[in-house]
Design an enzyme around this catalytic site. Structure first.
Site, PDB file in Angstrom:
ATOM      1  N   SER A 172      48.415  32.872  34.680  1.00  0.00           N
ATOM      2  CA  SER A 172      49.169  32.592  35.904  1.00  0.00           C
ATOM      3  C   SER A 172      50.058  31.407  35.590  1.00  0.00           C
ATOM      4  O   SER A 172      49.829  30.681  34.616  1.00  0.00           O
ATOM      5  CB  SER A 172      48.198  32.197  37.026  1.00  0.00           C
ATOM      6  OG  SER A 172      48.888  31.577  38.096  1.00  0.00           O
ATOM      7  N   TYR A 215      40.750  27.676  40.304  1.00  0.00           N
ATOM      8  CA  TYR A 215      41.727  28.653  39.803  1.00  0.00           C
ATOM      9  C   TYR A 215      42.589  28.021  38.709  1.00  0.00           C
ATOM     10  O   TYR A 215      42.790  28.603  37.642  1.00  0.00           O
ATOM     11  CB  TYR A 215      42.593  29.124  40.977  1.00  0.00           C
ATOM     12  CG  TYR A 215      43.496  30.302  40.687  1.00  0.00           C
ATOM     13  CD1 TYR A 215      43.031  31.609  40.790  1.00  0.00           C
ATOM     14  CD2 TYR A 215      44.823  30.105  40.334  1.00  0.00           C
ATOM     15  CE1 TYR A 215      43.870  32.691  40.549  1.00  0.00           C
ATOM     16  CE2 TYR A 215      45.671  31.181  40.085  1.00  0.00           C
ATOM     17  CZ  TYR A 215      45.188  32.474  40.195  1.00  0.00           C
ATOM     18  OH  TYR A 215      46.022  33.539  39.955  1.00  0.00           O
TER      19      TYR A 215
HETATM   20  P1  NAD Z   1      44.008  41.804  43.437  1.00  0.00           P
HETATM   21  O1  NAD Z   1      43.071  41.172  44.404  1.00  0.00           O
HETATM   22  O2  NAD Z   1      45.021  42.803  43.904  1.00  0.00           O
HETATM   23  O3  NAD Z   1      43.213  42.498  42.247  1.00  0.00           O
HETATM   24  C1  NAD Z   1      42.107  41.905  41.652  1.00  0.00           C
HETATM   25  C2  NAD Z   1      41.342  42.965  40.910  1.00  0.00           C
HETATM   26  O4  NAD Z   1      40.180  42.347  40.333  1.00  0.00           O
HETATM   27  C3  NAD Z   1      40.826  44.082  41.826  1.00  0.00           C
HETATM   28  O5  NAD Z   1      40.836  45.309  41.128  1.00  0.00           O
HETATM   29  C4  NAD Z   1      39.387  43.635  42.111  1.00  0.00           C
HETATM   30  O6  NAD Z   1      38.532  44.725  42.460  1.00  0.00           O
HETATM   31  C5  NAD Z   1      39.032  43.053  40.771  1.00  0.00           C
HETATM   32  N1  NAD Z   1      37.882  42.143  40.800  1.00  0.00           N
HETATM   33  C6  NAD Z   1      37.689  41.073  41.596  1.00  0.00           C
HETATM   34  N2  NAD Z   1      36.481  40.524  41.326  1.00  0.00           N
HETATM   35  C7  NAD Z   1      35.933  41.280  40.346  1.00  0.00           C
HETATM   36  C8  NAD Z   1      34.703  41.244  39.648  1.00  0.00           C
HETATM   37  N3  NAD Z   1      33.769  40.311  39.900  1.00  0.00           N
HETATM   38  N4  NAD Z   1      34.457  42.184  38.721  1.00  0.00           N
HETATM   39  C9  NAD Z   1      35.368  43.166  38.464  1.00  0.00           C
HETATM   40  N5  NAD Z   1      36.547  43.250  39.091  1.00  0.00           N
HETATM   41  C10 NAD Z   1      36.815  42.313  40.022  1.00  0.00           C
HETATM   42  O7  NAD Z   1      44.709  40.560  42.719  1.00  0.00           O
HETATM   43  P2  NAD Z   1      45.980  40.457  41.741  1.00  0.00           P
HETATM   44  O8  NAD Z   1      46.941  39.572  42.416  1.00  0.00           O
HETATM   45  O9  NAD Z   1      46.388  41.777  41.238  1.00  0.00           O
HETATM   46  O10 NAD Z   1      45.324  39.592  40.561  1.00  0.00           O
HETATM   47  C11 NAD Z   1      45.117  40.100  39.260  1.00  0.00           C
HETATM   48  C12 NAD Z   1      45.189  38.936  38.277  1.00  0.00           C
HETATM   49  O11 NAD Z   1      46.504  38.380  38.312  1.00  0.00           O
HETATM   50  C13 NAD Z   1      44.231  37.791  38.591  1.00  0.00           C
HETATM   51  O12 NAD Z   1      43.679  37.298  37.383  1.00  0.00           O
HETATM   52  C14 NAD Z   1      45.137  36.769  39.231  1.00  0.00           C
HETATM   53  O13 NAD Z   1      44.645  35.458  39.073  1.00  0.00           O
HETATM   54  C15 NAD Z   1      46.413  36.992  38.456  1.00  0.00           C
HETATM   55  N6  NAD Z   1      47.613  36.467  39.104  1.00  0.00           N
HETATM   56  C16 NAD Z   1      48.022  36.918  40.333  1.00  0.00           C
HETATM   57  C17 NAD Z   1      49.168  36.390  40.901  1.00  0.00           C
HETATM   58  C18 NAD Z   1      49.685  36.850  42.221  1.00  0.00           C
HETATM   59  O14 NAD Z   1      50.623  36.232  42.733  1.00  0.00           O
HETATM   60  N7  NAD Z   1      49.145  37.899  42.813  1.00  0.00           N
HETATM   61  C19 NAD Z   1      49.902  35.408  40.231  1.00  0.00           C
HETATM   62  C20 NAD Z   1      49.459  34.978  39.004  1.00  0.00           C
HETATM   63  C21 NAD Z   1      48.313  35.504  38.447  1.00  0.00           C
END
Ligand code: NAD
Length: 260
Positions: A142, A155
């Protein structure tokens, strides 16, 4: 380009993980999905791209379940060629109010899970290609792997940690065909961020639209979200031959967030 390869994407039932899985599948990779919630929908979306798809429901906070998932993937497809460490959660609170169990969960899911999946994936990657090695490890970090924001201690700590893990994984395998890189998105409109928009709208008594504009306006000069498809295209680049010597980078897709 990736026909015959297998990609395991953690946390791929939703958001960024599903977007990356679809981009890798569009290049011909078989996919192992992981994550909670609806599984049939994401499975059907991947299968429609003409590749094989399997699912394992490992809780990424539990090392024994991660081990079981890696064994399952090898049994299904021979081995994991591309590992995308993507599963992640968020919790927002000042440090003195931060629930201890939330800290532990975020460090386990957003950081330690990548260590476990990586250590279990590496032996087969290093043995691939007649012992010369071939593999791609892509850590979804991130922008918070590079800079901080208030009220996101766990985080930010986990994401800085995964950028460090990315560098060490890249260095330890630098003379092999196994590369490791991190992707650092700014804001992406997934359920993880929608919760933060909703909380902001409720706290300030403003519309969802205004809360979204404020969220973007505070940090992201482009005033637009990065999409899972754009992040997936970067993952595909890391998997391409052009990415053979890209090792240990943390690549922003952040609308200018860290250029300020
Ligand atoms: P999201 O909530 O849409 O997806 C998260 C996924 O992780 C889902 O499939 C969920 O079921 C799974 N998950 C959560 N806890 C889990 C566990 N204990 N075991 C197995 N699976 C688990 O979120 P997202 O925004 O798609 O995030 C995905 C990644 O991207 C994360 O690592 C997040 O930190 C990173 N990220 C997101 C953003 C953003 O703006 N959305 C920005 C930077 C980084």
């Amino acid at each position: 380009m990736l026909k015959g390869k297998t990609a395991l994407v953690t946390g791929s039932t939703s958001g960024i993980g599903l977007g990356i899985a679809k981009c890798l599948a569009a290049q011909g990779a078989n996919i192992v999905l992981n994550g909670f919630g609806d599984v049939d929908g994401p499975k059907a979306e991947i299968a429609a791209l003409g590749v094989q798809v399997a699912y394992h429901g490992a809780d990424m906070s539990k090392p024994a379940e991660i081990e079981d998932m890696m064994k399952f993937a090898a049994a299904q497809f021979g081995q994991v060629d591309i590992l995308v460490n993507n599963a992640g959660i968020q919790h927002v609170a000042r440090i003195e109010n931060f629930p201890v169990e939330k800290w532990d969960a975020i460090i386990a899911i957003n950081l330690s899970s990548a260590f476990h999946a990586t250590r279990l994936a590496l032996p087969a990657m290093l043995a691939a290609n007649n012992g010369k090695g071939w593999g791609r490890i892509i850590n979804v970090a991130s922008i918070h792997g590079l800079v901080g924001s208030a009220e996101k201690s766990a985080y930010v700590a986990a994401k800085h940690g995964i950028v460090g893990l990315t560098k060490v994984t890249a260095l330890e395998n630098a003379t092999t065909g196994v590369t490791c890189n991190a992707i650092c998105p700014g804001w992406v409109l997934t359920p993880l961020v929608q919760k933060q928009v909703d909380a902001r709208a409720e706290a300030a008594g403003i519309s969802n639209e205004l809360a979204t504009q404020q969220l973007l306006g505070e940090k992201e000069p482009s005033l637009q979200f990065t999409t899972p498809e754009e992040l997936g295209a970067l993952a595909v680049f890391f998997c391409s031959a052009a990415g053979n010597n890209v090792r240990g980078v943390a690549w922003n897709m952040d609308g200018g967030w860290t250029a300020q």
